[in-house]
Motif scaffolding. Structure first.
Motif, mmCIF file in Angstrom:
data_model
loop_
_atom_site.group_PDB
_atom_site.id
_atom_site.type_symbol
_atom_site.label_atom_id
_atom_site.label_comp_id
_atom_site.label_asym_id
_atom_site.label_seq_id
_atom_site.Cartn_x
_atom_site.Cartn_y
_atom_site.Cartn_z
ATOM 1 N N THR A 159 26.766 -13.855 -28.359
ATOM 2 C CA THR A 159 26.140 -14.432 -27.171
ATOM 3 C C THR A 159 25.259 -15.612 -27.568
ATOM 4 O O THR A 159 24.756 -15.674 -28.693
ATOM 5 N N THR A 160 25.081 -16.540 -26.628
ATOM 6 C CA THR A 160 24.255 -17.726 -26.867
ATOM 7 C C THR A 160 22.930 -17.579 -26.134
ATOM 8 O O THR A 160 22.902 -17.291 -24.933
ATOM 9 N N ALA A 161 21.834 -17.775 -26.852
ATOM 10 C CA ALA A 161 20.497 -17.605 -26.273
ATOM 11 C C ALA A 161 20.180 -18.750 -25.323
ATOM 12 O O ALA A 161 20.244 -19.921 -25.720
ATOM 13 N N PRO A 162 19.818 -18.448 -24.072
ATOM 14 C CA PRO A 162 19.346 -19.519 -23.180
ATOM 15 C C PRO A 162 17.973 -19.999 -23.611
ATOM 16 O O PRO A 162 17.208 -19.265 -24.252
ATOM 17 N N GLN A 163 17.656 -21.230 -23.238
ATOM 18 C CA GLN A 163 16.375 -21.805 -23.622
ATOM 19 C C GLN A 163 15.408 -21.789 -22.445
ATOM 20 O O GLN A 163 15.799 -21.915 -21.291
ATOM 21 N N GLY A 164 14.128 -21.593 -22.756
ATOM 22 C CA GLY A 164 13.103 -21.580 -21.725
ATOM 23 C C GLY A 164 11.754 -21.877 -22.335
ATOM 24 O O GLY A 164 11.659 -22.452 -23.427
ATOM 25 N N PHE A 165 10.689 -21.469 -21.643
ATOM 26 C CA PHE A 165 9.330 -21.716 -22.106
ATOM 27 C C PHE A 165 8.515 -20.442 -21.981
ATOM 28 O O PHE A 165 8.732 -19.623 -21.089
ATOM 29 N N ARG B 291 14.043 -19.690 -27.397
ATOM 30 C CA ARG B 291 15.407 -19.236 -27.108
ATOM 31 C C ARG B 291 15.351 -17.719 -26.956
ATOM 32 O O ARG B 291 14.846 -17.036 -27.845
ATOM 33 N N ARG B 292 15.870 -17.202 -25.851
ATOM 34 C CA ARG B 292 15.860 -15.768 -25.571
ATOM 35 C C ARG B 292 17.059 -15.126 -26.270
ATOM 36 O O ARG B 292 18.156 -15.042 -25.726
ATOM 37 N N ALA B 293 16.824 -14.650 -27.500
ATOM 38 C CA ALA B 293 17.932 -14.264 -28.376
ATOM 39 C C ALA B 293 18.759 -13.104 -27.850
ATOM 40 O O ALA B 293 19.954 -13.013 -28.136
ATOM 41 N N PHE B 294 18.140 -12.192 -27.078
ATOM 42 C CA PHE B 294 18.848 -10.989 -26.645
ATOM 43 C C PHE B 294 19.384 -11.081 -25.219
ATOM 44 O O PHE B 294 19.904 -10.095 -24.691
ATOM 45 N N ALA B 295 19.281 -12.229 -24.585
ATOM 46 C CA ALA B 295 19.733 -12.365 -23.200
ATOM 47 C C ALA B 295 21.221 -12.048 -23.085
ATOM 48 O O ALA B 295 22.034 -12.519 -23.879
ATOM 49 N N ASP C 226 12.402 -13.676 -29.223
ATOM 50 C CA ASP C 226 12.337 -15.109 -28.941
ATOM 51 C C ASP C 226 12.367 -15.882 -30.249
ATOM 52 O O ASP C 226 11.627 -15.549 -31.192
ATOM 53 N N GLN C 227 13.211 -16.918 -30.309
ATOM 54 C CA GLN C 227 13.089 -17.917 -31.359
ATOM 55 C C GLN C 227 12.171 -18.997 -30.818
ATOM 56 O O GLN C 227 12.469 -19.623 -29.794
ATOM 57 N N MET D 268 23.825 -21.906 -34.604
ATOM 58 C CA MET D 268 22.405 -21.803 -34.247
ATOM 59 C C MET D 268 22.217 -21.330 -32.815
ATOM 60 O O MET D 268 22.875 -21.809 -31.888
ATOM 61 N N GLY D 269 21.306 -20.354 -32.640
ATOM 62 C CA GLY D 269 20.994 -19.863 -31.314
ATOM 63 C C GLY D 269 21.940 -18.797 -30.802
ATOM 64 O O GLY D 269 21.846 -18.406 -29.635
ATOM 65 N N GLN D 270 22.810 -18.280 -31.653
ATOM 66 C CA GLN D 270 23.740 -17.235 -31.224
ATOM 67 C C GLN D 270 23.440 -15.921 -31.939
ATOM 68 O O GLN D 270 22.994 -15.903 -33.089
ATOM 69 N N LEU D 271 23.732 -14.822 -31.232
ATOM 70 C CA LEU D 271 23.506 -13.475 -31.737
ATOM 71 C C LEU D 271 24.832 -12.739 -31.816
ATOM 72 O O LEU D 271 25.590 -12.704 -30.839
ATOM 73 N N ALA D 272 25.104 -12.134 -32.967
ATOM 74 C CA ALA D 272 26.277 -11.287 -33.144
ATOM 75 C C ALA D 272 25.847 -9.828 -33.122
ATOM 76 O O ALA D 272 24.910 -9.440 -33.821
ATOM 77 N N VAL D 273 26.525 -9.027 -32.315
ATOM 78 C CA VAL D 273 26.328 -7.580 -32.283
ATOM 79 C C VAL D 273 27.542 -6.937 -32.941
ATOM 80 O O VAL D 273 28.686 -7.218 -32.562
ATOM 81 N N PHE D 274 27.279 -6.105 -33.950
ATOM 82 C CA PHE D 274 28.357 -5.467 -34.700
ATOM 83 C C PHE D 274 28.584 -4.039 -34.212
ATOM 84 O O PHE D 274 27.666 -3.361 -33.750
#
Length: 324
Positions: free
Chosen positions: A31-37, A45-49, A63-64, A243-249
């Motif tokens: 998944t790709t983390a959306p960006q916010g503030f 970047r909301r890594a677990f979104a 958060d990154q 960059m900005g992506q999360l892999a779940v195994f």
């Protein structure tokens, strides 16, 4: 990235080559983390979104923060805010952050340091750059991970751990292609300094271009890999990730990651934040700064906060202490 490193990686202890018959973990999702503030306006970047709580357990949120180059006057933090029922793990890669809470805890972390805060029964907390960084501006990059607490530990007393960069356990992959920093838990029998209420492992890995790494991983832990910078692939199926992506195994004994041969000039290596833990398997009721088991417990947390039972803001700012 100024996180702790070594001049000759081949002098470090090496993780074991997976045993014959060890099962590689397949990639369940990327998944790709959306960006916010967050807070007063620093970019995250909301890594677990978009990832299910069942796949994240025992982790709740990450958060990154940055990477951002602040101009003078721009660095920002968070205002005072409450927490209850979980732990925050703040890892600073570039820049400086100061912490303070209503119990008198806090300090300063920078360049590879981690602050582990067990909110437990509750406290008030603030995070901000020091005044010198606000005046000068500069690079800021870090992570904040939220780790759930089991119901029996939700109301434990708050505590702090300052984990200095030089205290983490440094390991090498078998061929020297990756530097592995064990911040908490253990990897292949090598323990990191972080003391955890929930059994977890947290590792910052730097993988050289073209290198492929197989990490032995506890069967009873889940496995998450987040890309801080660079490009590569994950799993035996070599699924692309950046960059900005999360892999779940999925289940298995081995996590496989690899760095592309060619990286961007600003990201010479593949930088990964690798997490795993034993799932708690309890209901999660989370809202804002509170992570409990039921809606009734959430309501109590808000009532306690409004009544001042989570502490009061100190009259004088905490000076902080250097963590070098």
């Amino acid at each position: 990235m100024p996180a702790i490193t070594v001049s000759n990686i081949l002098t470090l202890p090496r993780v074991s080559v997976p045993e014959p018959g060890a099962q590689p973990r397949s990639v369940r999702s990327v998944t790709t983390a959306p960006q916010g503030f967050e807070g007063e306006g620093f970019p995250v970047r909301r890594a677990f979104a978009g990832v299910s709580m069942a796949d994240l357990d025992p982790f709740i949120h990450m958060d990154q923060m940055g990477e951002v180059e602040y101009a003078p006057g721009e660095p920002k933090g968070t205002p005072w805010h409450p927490h209850r029922g979980f732990e925050t793990v703040t890892y600073i890669i570039d820049g400086i952050f100061e912490h303070q809470d209503s119990t008198g805890g806090g300090g300063r972390i920078t360049d590879g340091d981690t602050q582990w805060m067990t909110a437990g029964s509750g406290l008030l907390h603030i995070e901000k750059p020091p005044e010198s960084l606000v005046v000068s501006g500069g690079l800021f990059h870090g992570l904040q991970l939220w780790v759930n607490l089991p119901s029996t530990m939700k109301m434990t007393d708050p505590r702090y751990q300052d984990i200095r960069a030089k205290e983490v356990s440094l390991l090498s992959s078998p061929d020297g292609g990756a530097l592995l920093r064990v911040i908490a838990g253990e990897l292949d029998g090598h323990e990191g300094p972080g003391i955890t209420h929930t059994p977890i492992s947290v590792i910052h890995a730097t993988v050289a271009p073209g290198a492929r790494v197989q990490l032995p991983w506890r069967k009873d832990f889940n496995a998450l890999v987040y890309v801080l910078s660079g490009r590569g692939s994950v799993g035996a199926e070599r699924r692309p990730i950046e960059m900005g992506q999360l892999a779940v195994f999925g289940p298995g004994d081995v996590i496989e990651v690899a760095a592309d041969d060619n990286q961007e000039s600003r990201s010479p290596s593949l930088e990964l934040y690798i997490m795993g833990g034993r799932p708690i398997g309890e209901p999660v009721a989370a809202y804002g700064p509170f992570v409990m088991n039921t809606r009734e417990e959430l309501a109590t947390a808000f009532e306690d906060f409004q009544a001042g039972r989570l502490g009061t803001i100190p009259a004088e700012p905490h000076p902080g202490h250097d963590v070098l």
